[in-house]
Design an enzyme around this catalytic site. Sequence first.
Site, PDB file in Angstrom:
ATOM      1  N   THR A 117      46.091  19.117  18.179  1.00  0.00           N
ATOM      2  CA  THR A 117      46.957  20.093  18.520  1.00  0.00           C
ATOM      3  C   THR A 117      48.354  19.181  18.222  1.00  0.00           C
ATOM      4  O   THR A 117      48.227  18.102  18.217  1.00  0.00           O
ATOM      5  CB  THR A 117      47.152  20.507  19.937  1.00  0.00           C
ATOM      6  OG1 THR A 117      47.971  21.365  20.528  1.00  0.00           O
ATOM      7  CG2 THR A 117      46.899  19.290  20.767  1.00  0.00           C
ATOM      8  N   GLY A 118      49.265  19.976  18.065  1.00  0.00           N
ATOM      9  CA  GLY A 118      50.797  19.512  17.982  1.00  0.00           C
ATOM     10  C   GLY A 118      51.196  19.307  19.303  1.00  0.00           C
ATOM     11  O   GLY A 118      52.497  18.704  19.434  1.00  0.00           O
ATOM     12  N   ASP A 161      42.150  24.128  16.453  1.00  0.00           N
ATOM     13  CA  ASP A 161      43.405  23.979  17.022  1.00  0.00           C
ATOM     14  C   ASP A 161      43.682  24.410  18.464  1.00  0.00           C
ATOM     15  O   ASP A 161      42.583  25.038  18.985  1.00  0.00           O
ATOM     16  CB  ASP A 161      44.235  25.099  16.101  1.00  0.00           C
ATOM     17  CG  ASP A 161      45.753  24.989  16.520  1.00  0.00           C
ATOM     18  OD1 ASP A 161      46.462  24.092  17.156  1.00  0.00           O
ATOM     19  OD2 ASP A 161      46.440  26.312  16.433  1.00  0.00           O
ATOM     20  N   LYS A 162      44.588  24.076  19.299  1.00  0.00           N
ATOM     21  CA  LYS A 162      44.929  24.809  20.665  1.00  0.00           C
ATOM     22  C   LYS A 162      45.616  26.046  20.969  1.00  0.00           C
ATOM     23  O   LYS A 162      44.994  26.908  21.228  1.00  0.00           O
ATOM     24  CB  LYS A 162      45.481  23.493  21.386  1.00  0.00           C
ATOM     25  CG  LYS A 162      45.575  24.051  23.009  1.00  0.00           C
ATOM     26  CD  LYS A 162      46.375  22.781  23.864  1.00  0.00           C
ATOM     27  CE  LYS A 162      47.906  23.187  23.568  1.00  0.00           C
ATOM     28  NZ  LYS A 162      48.333  24.358  24.272  1.00  0.00           N
ATOM     29  N   ASN A 210      49.712  25.861   9.986  1.00  0.00           N
ATOM     30  CA  ASN A 210      49.376  24.141  10.038  1.00  0.00           C
ATOM     31  C   ASN A 210      48.003  23.986  10.120  1.00  0.00           C
ATOM     32  O   ASN A 210      47.634  22.648  10.144  1.00  0.00           O
ATOM     33  CB  ASN A 210      50.101  23.744  11.243  1.00  0.00           C
ATOM     34  CG  ASN A 210      49.851  24.523  12.434  1.00  0.00           C
ATOM     35  OD1 ASN A 210      49.257  25.644  12.423  1.00  0.00           O
ATOM     36  ND2 ASN A 210      50.019  23.827  13.518  1.00  0.00           N
ATOM     37  N   ARG A 250      49.994  15.735  19.264  1.00  0.00           N
ATOM     38  CA  ARG A 250      50.922  15.624  18.412  1.00  0.00           C
ATOM     39  C   ARG A 250      50.746  15.176  16.982  1.00  0.00           C
ATOM     40  O   ARG A 250      51.355  14.077  16.541  1.00  0.00           O
ATOM     41  CB  ARG A 250      51.981  14.376  19.005  1.00  0.00           C
ATOM     42  CG  ARG A 250      52.501  14.433  20.313  1.00  0.00           C
ATOM     43  CD  ARG A 250      53.762  15.408  20.210  1.00  0.00           C
ATOM     44  NE  ARG A 250      54.295  15.438  21.642  1.00  0.00           N
ATOM     45  CZ  ARG A 250      55.414  16.166  21.943  1.00  0.00           C
ATOM     46  NH1 ARG A 250      55.980  16.786  20.993  1.00  0.00           N
ATOM     47  NH2 ARG A 250      56.117  15.888  23.076  1.00  0.00           N
ATOM     48  N   LYS A 256      45.277  16.756  10.731  1.00  0.00           N
ATOM     49  CA  LYS A 256      44.231  17.423  10.848  1.00  0.00           C
ATOM     50  C   LYS A 256      43.322  17.416   9.886  1.00  0.00           C
ATOM     51  O   LYS A 256      42.034  17.211  10.097  1.00  0.00           O
ATOM     52  CB  LYS A 256      44.662  18.608  11.425  1.00  0.00           C
ATOM     53  CG  LYS A 256      45.588  19.037  12.437  1.00  0.00           C
ATOM     54  CD  LYS A 256      45.788  20.645  12.794  1.00  0.00           C
ATOM     55  CE  LYS A 256      46.494  20.879  14.025  1.00  0.00           C
ATOM     56  NZ  LYS A 256      47.128  22.137  14.504  1.00  0.00           N
TER      57      LYS A 256
END
Length: 1223
Positions: free
Chosen positions: A791-792, A502-503, A924, A895, A901
């Site tokens: 990442t989102g 994840d970021k 998430n 996004r 993921k």
Amino acid sequence: MKTSNRPLLIPSPRTPGAPEFPYTPVSADLLKPSSGMESNAHSENPPVPDSVTNSSSNRSVSSVQTKPSRGSSTREVSFVDLGSSSKPVRYGSRGADSEGFSMSQKEINDEDARLVHVNDPVKTNERFELARNSISTGKYSIFTFLPRNLFEQFHRVAYVYFLVIAVLNQLPQLAVFGRFASILPLAFVLLVSAAKDAYEDWRRHRSDLIENNRLSAVLINDQFQQKKWKDIQVGEIIKVSANETLPCDMVLLSTSDPTGVAYILTINLDGESNLKTRYAKQETLARTPEKDKISGLIKCEKPNRNIYGFHANMEIDGKRVSLGPSNIVLRGCVLKNTAWAVGVAVYAGRETKAMLNSSGAPSKRSRLETLMNREIIILSFFLVSLCSVVSVCAGVWLRRHRDELDYMPFYRRKDFSEEKVDNYKYDGWGMEIFFTFLMSVIVFQIMIPIALYISMELVRIGQAYFMIRDSQMYDEASNSRFQCRALNINEDLGQIKYVFSDKTGTLTENKMEFECASIWGVDYSGAKASFQGDQVGYSIQVNEQVWRPKMKVRVDPDLVRLSKSGKKTDEGKRVHDFFLALAACNTIVPIVTETSDSAVKLIDYQGESPDEQALVYAAAAYGFMLVERTSGHIVIDVQGERQRYNVLGLHEFDSDRKRMSVILGCPDKSVKVFVKGADTSMFTVIDKSLNLEIVSATEGHLHSYSSMGLRTLVVGMRGLSASEFEQWQSSYETASTALIGRAALLRKVANSVENSLSILGASGIEDKLQEGVPESIESLRMAGIKVWVLTGDKQETAISIGYSSKLLTSKMTQIVINNNSKESCRKSLKDGLIMSKKLMNVPVATNSTQGSSGDFTSPVALVIDGTSLVYILDTELEEQLFQLASRCNVVLCCRVAPLQKAGIVALIKNRTDDMTLAIGDGANDVSMIQMADVGIGISGQEGRQAVMASDFAMGQFRFLVPLLFVHGHWNYQRIAYMILYNFYRNAVYVLFTSFTLTTAINEWSSVLYSVIYTSLPTIVVGILDKDLSRMTLLKYPQLYGAGQRQESYNPKLFWLTMMDTLWQSIAVFFASLFVYWESTIDTSSIGDLWTLAVVILVNIHLAMDVVRWTWPSHASIWGSIIATCICVIVVDAVPMLPGYWYDLVANLRLKSIIELAKTELFWFSLLGVVVAALIPRFVVKIFAQYYRPCDIQIAREAEKFGNFRELEGAEIEMNPIFDPPRR
């Protein structure tokens, strides 16, 4: 392991379709400005008519988490329980099938509902006996421990095998060993495991006892009386005081706050340390349980594990009101900043959401254990073959000597001890062959190492201890050590090929800092670019005290000047509205805290979102300080003038709209709606025709901010006329009280006011990289590990972070896929494959001095967004994506939704044998962490959901380097060697027996061989040995490739070990037999010689492979040899044991081993056996290390000679790490 086999404990907090919180208008007195708080500034908005201000109840708002630029552009599929779903998980699904709808989409019928009669637990439990509030987290009871624990342990096939062996040995015809001795090894292993499980379960029961006996105030006979938690029932009314923990899930009825608000801390539930707000309904708020008889009926959904959702309605005084997540407080939460709160229990005990979510780390099996089981199966087939050969040969021997069996010495079929001569234990030729087969299975059972399982468990516990105690993986900021939540996959840390990260919060700190703003088309980013401006803090005077924000913010001098100019100019008015929106459009709760100086107090802004906190601190730094919030109004100090704004309505952030809005009644009696959200959603509701140039300029600034790696938000507003407000108010009341489709109706109402906005500006918030992230990613890349970021965030932000973290480099060619249809995705993937194939043939210059190892190909990076993944995952395009991604050095997914993921991880995991690792810090990331072979949770700002679902947990991303390169490498090398050594150690003890299965080694030596004689050294070495130092492993990341290539455990090494074992077994048997061939040595004595020889042999074998000698290593290896000698003497000396011999003629005790040790021949034989057995291994070891050394041996030699001093100006030649092209 498939995700469908393990339920997702908790869904993403931003679940589509989650019910919105209800609204009731503010009272008239709250809408009127207070004295001294009126603003003289002119407003363009018309005043609110009197009809709007004549409502009688207060507005209820809810805490909400606003995360800009992190929402996915695809629609997420929500699952409460993945494990219970009969449908396969669709990682890229766009539609929300029937299982994706929330409970708000349908009426709760009586069959699907729980009926709770308020203050009437008897009637509540009349229809169904609901769960009491006692909890039990233990696995066993006194009666179930033995059967259940044995059932769980016998899931290991090897245990079943040894149980069968022990049972066979109880039969008289097959009693090769003593009956007790045959049971002892299995009983010992089962006993150790059972003791460990019993101790862990005892600790759980002790914790449950303490929890169940805690006290809470329960309404009994119109008085609150203390009652144990375990006796609380659903339907009872409970009173909780400040700083007390909630005993069960309760619907709030009233609180000490006149507006019905209660502040709770959910750190025990989800790890989030920020306060959250919950509200009591207006219909019950004014009631006092002790005086006013409270009765009603709550119809709520059945117990489920969704801690972010609650759907119910309450009938009280003939009126039905809706209940949502803002009206329920959950077990384990702590009441804060509220004197007391009263609620009715709706879920108790094991049915509370906390208990339904209480689950340990996911169960995973290590790669080495899987391979080990394969080797055990091979050995089992070999064992069956060996036993078959022995039984067939025995049959041939019996047939050949059938005429001599009656009187043949050492066999003698006839029994002459009785008057009637009969056959002695002889059941015919066929049965003798069958019994010989079964007896040979018993004799050769030691070939399967039963002690290996318990040894591996003990070694893993020791390894975990040293990982936890590693000071280099201790995070001072969070005061957290490394956590090892899954003991059975330690060695997998040394074989990782893919890291999925994840970021936000993982690569970055998730501590937001306001850096710059674009207001009405003007970019105020001078402080960011030139680092001008000091760390200053705005302060106000309250009752002769100084109040200032807890955090200071770097400010822009020009913007400070404009903010102080007020609304006298157009430019000043726009700055005023912009910062007013930042201060008001949120759910932040200001908490005043004491300092060492009694004249100074700090305002701590508590909220669920770090983004909102950063924006409110920024507004305070520019003179717009939020000082008070209630459910009906907020107070903001604007440049020293305190102004009160009535909160008329609030629409929460959700993943569909990707924005939030607040409707304020301003001091000038105008009504304004302020909206903030992600740029993709805000520009669709901004009226571009009014300010086209401003919008274009803001878009340019947003692109610039994203390129700098900043998180962006767009802010807009518009005024509401009286008719528009009345229409919105009517629609909102209808939607918020709807029992069917409430969430959809509330979104529709929000969209009705969130349109035709005038743009105010945009903000840029920096989420700084964690310490050591660029260096860590560079080290991982040098080790041949591919790092993928999922990442989102928006693409520009993610790419910028990619460059700053050294994930992306200027030499990489980027393949970008952003598509909105399946066909365009197909074309992009095809073009990307063609380009990647071309780039693979383009050599690039490297600094390598290897020369002969070949040129490396041009690096490629794939950037893909969540919208494209919607059309790719779970379709035939997955294979093309896999082919393209596997050719890329870096993959960056922007996004993406939580299930996407997991889909990306599954893409690699299901198509390759490479080990995968996922690391994240938020809810998430849970599905991704559980999907990967190894899941790591970061103890970060987004709660502990990721930690609770992980196999390992730590405080910083940079700790991944020592975890993999040092501990992962050590653990893999140790466990791999220990498995091979245990196979060797047991198989070498299988000696030649001819076809009679008569054993020279007594049964006690056979039992003690694996338990005492040779078990401890391998455990000590498995915990403490280090093939290389920490410094070397960190300095040369390429050394990690040994685990990826499975250099320490593979079929080739297994068969080489078995060949060496065969030779050593032959040497032990025949060398001793040759020395004593013409002697009169008895069977027991030669057996003792063989036992001592084998124990000395296997321990010297182990000593030859030890790299780092410590005093425990010396004590265990040489101590085991001494202990064996003592045990052999004791077995021979004690009359009750089988080694005891007595000469009846001479009336003399024959102490066989002692008498044997007095001869020179014994010591010559012992020395000759050890030397003859180890010579081939010694020669091969010398040849391999000096003529064909591996990377680890080269580095070890460099450590040994000069500690790398001679190599400071040179490079150690390592095996090149690159991936062969996939065809």
